[in-house]
Scaffold this active site. Structure first.
Site, PDB file in Angstrom:
ATOM      1  N   ALA A 182       0.834  -1.069  -0.039  1.00  0.00           N
ATOM      2  CA  ALA A 182       0.187   0.095   0.079  1.00  0.00           C
ATOM      3  C   ALA A 182       0.763   1.187   0.187  1.00  0.00           C
ATOM      4  O   ALA A 182       0.284   2.334  -0.327  1.00  0.00           O
ATOM      5  CB  ALA A 182      -0.944   0.005   1.148  1.00  0.00           C
ATOM      6  N   ALA A 183       2.141   1.359   0.533  1.00  0.00           N
ATOM      7  CA  ALA A 183       2.846   2.410   0.762  1.00  0.00           C
ATOM      8  C   ALA A 183       3.197   3.030  -0.698  1.00  0.00           C
ATOM      9  O   ALA A 183       3.531   2.344  -1.326  1.00  0.00           O
ATOM     10  CB  ALA A 183       3.948   2.176   1.523  1.00  0.00           C
ATOM     11  N   PRO A 184       3.302   4.368  -0.834  1.00  0.00           N
ATOM     12  CA  PRO A 184       3.168   5.331   0.160  1.00  0.00           C
ATOM     13  C   PRO A 184       1.649   5.593   0.336  1.00  0.00           C
ATOM     14  O   PRO A 184       1.433   6.617   1.274  1.00  0.00           O
ATOM     15  CB  PRO A 184       3.960   6.717  -0.236  1.00  0.00           C
ATOM     16  N   GLY A 185       0.819   5.062  -0.445  1.00  0.00           N
ATOM     17  CA  GLY A 185      -0.600   5.179   0.210  1.00  0.00           C
ATOM     18  C   GLY A 185      -1.568   6.013  -1.067  1.00  0.00           C
ATOM     19  O   GLY A 185      -2.689   6.341  -0.526  1.00  0.00           O
ATOM     20  N   LYS A 187      -3.095   5.134  -3.474  1.00  0.00           N
ATOM     21  CA  LYS A 187      -4.388   4.305  -3.780  1.00  0.00           C
ATOM     22  C   LYS A 187      -5.340   3.953  -2.629  1.00  0.00           C
ATOM     23  O   LYS A 187      -6.392   3.817  -2.777  1.00  0.00           O
ATOM     24  CB  LYS A 187      -3.787   2.814  -4.556  1.00  0.00           C
ATOM     25  N   ASP A 204       2.288  -2.907   4.000  1.00  0.00           N
ATOM     26  CA  ASP A 204       3.547  -2.940   3.089  1.00  0.00           C
ATOM     27  C   ASP A 204       4.555  -3.436   4.025  1.00  0.00           C
ATOM     28  O   ASP A 204       4.708  -3.184   5.221  1.00  0.00           O
ATOM     29  CB  ASP A 204       3.553  -1.459   2.727  1.00  0.00           C
ATOM     30  N   CYS A 310       3.444  -0.717 -12.683  1.00  0.00           N
ATOM     31  CA  CYS A 310       3.473   0.537 -13.292  1.00  0.00           C
ATOM     32  C   CYS A 310       4.707   0.429 -14.250  1.00  0.00           C
ATOM     33  O   CYS A 310       5.546   1.192 -14.525  1.00  0.00           O
ATOM     34  CB  CYS A 310       3.740   1.790 -12.727  1.00  0.00           C
TER      35      CYS A 310
HETATM   36  C1  LIG Z   1       4.126   0.056  -6.277  1.00  0.00           C
HETATM   37  S1  LIG Z   1       4.452   0.325  -4.686  1.00  0.00           S
HETATM   38  C2  LIG Z   1       2.926   0.568  -3.988  1.00  0.00           C
HETATM   39  C3  LIG Z   1       2.352   1.686  -4.276  1.00  0.00           C
HETATM   40  C4  LIG Z   1       1.126   2.020  -3.509  1.00  0.00           C
HETATM   41  N1  LIG Z   1       0.066   0.935  -3.670  1.00  0.00           N
HETATM   42  C5  LIG Z   1       0.626   3.456  -3.828  1.00  0.00           C
HETATM   43  O1  LIG Z   1      -0.473   3.335  -4.391  1.00  0.00           O
HETATM   44  O2  LIG Z   1       1.098   4.528  -3.238  1.00  0.00           O
HETATM   45  C6  LIG Z   1       4.915  -1.166  -4.087  1.00  0.00           C
HETATM   46  C7  LIG Z   1       5.177  -1.553  -2.671  1.00  0.00           C
HETATM   47  O3  LIG Z   1       5.341  -2.908  -2.439  1.00  0.00           O
HETATM   48  C8  LIG Z   1       5.945  -3.099  -1.428  1.00  0.00           C
HETATM   49  N2  LIG Z   1       6.644  -4.369  -1.004  1.00  0.00           N
HETATM   50  C9  LIG Z   1       7.778  -4.916  -1.657  1.00  0.00           C
HETATM   51  N3  LIG Z   1       7.583  -6.278  -1.269  1.00  0.00           N
HETATM   52  C10 LIG Z   1       6.608  -6.649  -0.508  1.00  0.00           C
HETATM   53  C11 LIG Z   1       6.193  -7.650   0.107  1.00  0.00           C
HETATM   54  N4  LIG Z   1       6.762  -8.912   0.250  1.00  0.00           N
HETATM   55  N5  LIG Z   1       5.047  -7.600   0.912  1.00  0.00           N
HETATM   56  C12 LIG Z   1       4.266  -6.318   0.981  1.00  0.00           C
HETATM   57  N6  LIG Z   1       4.773  -5.178   0.390  1.00  0.00           N
HETATM   58  C13 LIG Z   1       5.808  -5.162  -0.334  1.00  0.00           C
HETATM   59  C14 LIG Z   1       7.061  -1.866  -1.330  1.00  0.00           C
HETATM   60  O4  LIG Z   1       7.601  -1.535  -0.138  1.00  0.00           O
HETATM   61  C15 LIG Z   1       6.263  -0.820  -2.099  1.00  0.00           C
HETATM   62  O5  LIG Z   1       5.898   0.211  -1.173  1.00  0.00           O
END
Ligand SMILES: C[S@@+](CC[C@H](N)C(=O)[O-])C[C@H]1O[C@@H](n2cnc3c(N)ncnc32)[C@H](O)[C@@H]1O
Length: 384
Positions: A182-185, A187, A204, A310
């Site tokens: 979810a991070a940085p949030g 969505k 996350d 993305c």
């Molecule tokens: C594309 S970003 C998410 C962007 C977010 N959904 C938003 O809209 O702001 C992908 C995220 O997956 C997290 N991530 C990577 N490996 C992960 C795991 N095994 N479990 C959970 N989150 C993970 C990363 O820390 C990163 O923040």
């Protein structure tokens, strides 16, 4: 005195002119010594040239050009803010591309018009999500959002195409929702705008990124919407979710880590194409698959999952989804159907440039006149 200052200025300028310094006295600027021989942005571009020219064919040169140009943002409207910003945004010449769909849906061929309208009415979009964009071809920028009297910001700037996975998730009243990465949030914030969620699990694995997410939520959402009864924030490894909570959520969003194509060709910092991250980059499709598998297990029968990235990469998009569908059937007897998102792309075809004829999912492709994306999304429904 003035003459003396002018002379000093002139002398400094002359010193700056390298052509007047004898070669043996020239000192290399510091960045020249520390800059990597192969900057990650160059490596990314080389990689994309090789893979995407094969994948996208004639389209690649124009997509490449858009990818290297300034991206366009959308302003996700914050319904929790008290500021009367709607008029302000409209006065700047932008519009909410989601509520303006009535004017966008004009089937050119009356023969397929009925089918399109039927599909559109079947597609219930998550209500209350509003996202403002400047018109096609207009590259104006949004001003940074300002806090209202309560301290909440009026909008969140993000790639407008990032809202599509949230719309496709189709959250209905009282649904339990999991946002697995979810991070940085951005969505998460879009999902909260619906006011429909019964319970939201936000996760996350990155501690630092999760603190950013908490900060984002505090800046946009009043405390009474962030109570323990309404939201749970965790920093777990999402790949293990199937071991924690199976068959639970009505909706699961899995917005996986990927090669973040636009970032990778523009920014050397934190770039997945840097040499030291080669292993991590190569393992991405495997990690994405494990995250999607966990998301499928976390959804309840009848529940829906949206997978998003993305990147333009087929390996990280359709390739991952295909493997997950086969895995779910073979290992868990879970049957999945791919939900047709063509009504959604038809609805927003005047805002985004969509890839044509993908065999699985939909993709917003960067385009100079509509420089959003890349965003890939694919929606699955658990039949069992
Ligand atoms: C594309 S970003 C998410 C962007 C977010 N959904 C938003 O809209 O702001 C992908 C995220 O997956 C997290 N991530 C990577 N490996 C992960 C795991 N095994 N479990 C959970 N989150 C993970 C990363 O820390 C990163 O923040």
């Amino acid at each position: 005195m003035a003459l003396f200052m002018d002379t000093r200025l002139l002398l400094r300028k002359l010193k700056d002119l390298r052509c007047l310094t004898p070669k043996r006295h020239r000192v290399k600027e510091k960045w020249a010594a520390t800059r990597p021989k192969h900057p990650p942005t160059n490596l990314a571009l080389q990689h994309f040239d090789a893979t995407y020219s094969a994948q996208l064919g004639q389209m690649w040169p124009s997509v490449r050009c858009a990818l290297l140009s300034e991206r366009k943002y959308g302003a996700l409207f914050n319904n929790f803010s008290q500021d009367a910003l709607l008029e302000d945004l409209e006065a700047q010449g932008c519009r909410d591309f989601i509520s303006n769909i009535e004017t966008e849906v004009q089937p050119s061929d009356p023969a397929d018009g009925d089918a399109v309208y039927q599909q559109l009415s079947a597609l219930q979009l998550s209500p209350n999500i509003r996202c403002f964009v400047f018109p096609r071809g207009d590259i104006s920028r949004f001003k940074p959002a300002r806090p209202d009297q309560g301290g909440f910001l009026g909008y969140y700037l993000m790639d407008a195409a990032s809202v599509l996975p949230c719309l496709a998730l189709n959250v209905q009243e009282g649904h339990s929702v999991l946002d697995l990465c979810a991070a940085p949030g951005g969505k998460t914030l879009a999902l909260l705008q619906t006011y429909s969620i019964g319970f939201l699990c936000v996760n996350d694995s990155s501690v630092s990124r999760t603190s950013r997410l908490r900060k984002v939520l505090r800046s946009y959402v009043p405390k009474q919407h962030l109570t323990n009864e309404k939201i749970r924030i965790s920093t777990l490894d999402g790949t293990k979710w199937g071991e924690i909570e199976r068959n639970t959520f009505d909706r699961v969003l899995v917005d996986v880590p990927c090669t973040t194509d636009r970032h990778s060709v523009l920014e050397d910092d934190n770039n997945i194409f840097s040499k030291i991250r080669t292993g991590e980059r190569r393992r991405l499709p495997q990690l994405q698959l494990q995250l999607l598998q966990a998301a499928i297990e976390a959804a309840c029968p009848g529940g829906e999952i949206v997978y998003s990235t993305c990147t333009l990469s087929q390996n990280q998009n359709a390739g991952v989804v295909e493997q997950a569908i086969a895995w779910a059937q073979e290992n868990h007897g879970i049957q999945l159907e791919v939900v047709d998102l063509r009504p959604l792309t038809h609805m927003f075809r005047n805002t985004f440039h969509f890839a044509r004829d993908l065999h699985l999912g939909e993709m917003v492709v960067p385009h100079l006149a509509a420089n959003f994306g890349p965003i890939f999304l694919c929606k699955l429904r658990r039949l069992t």
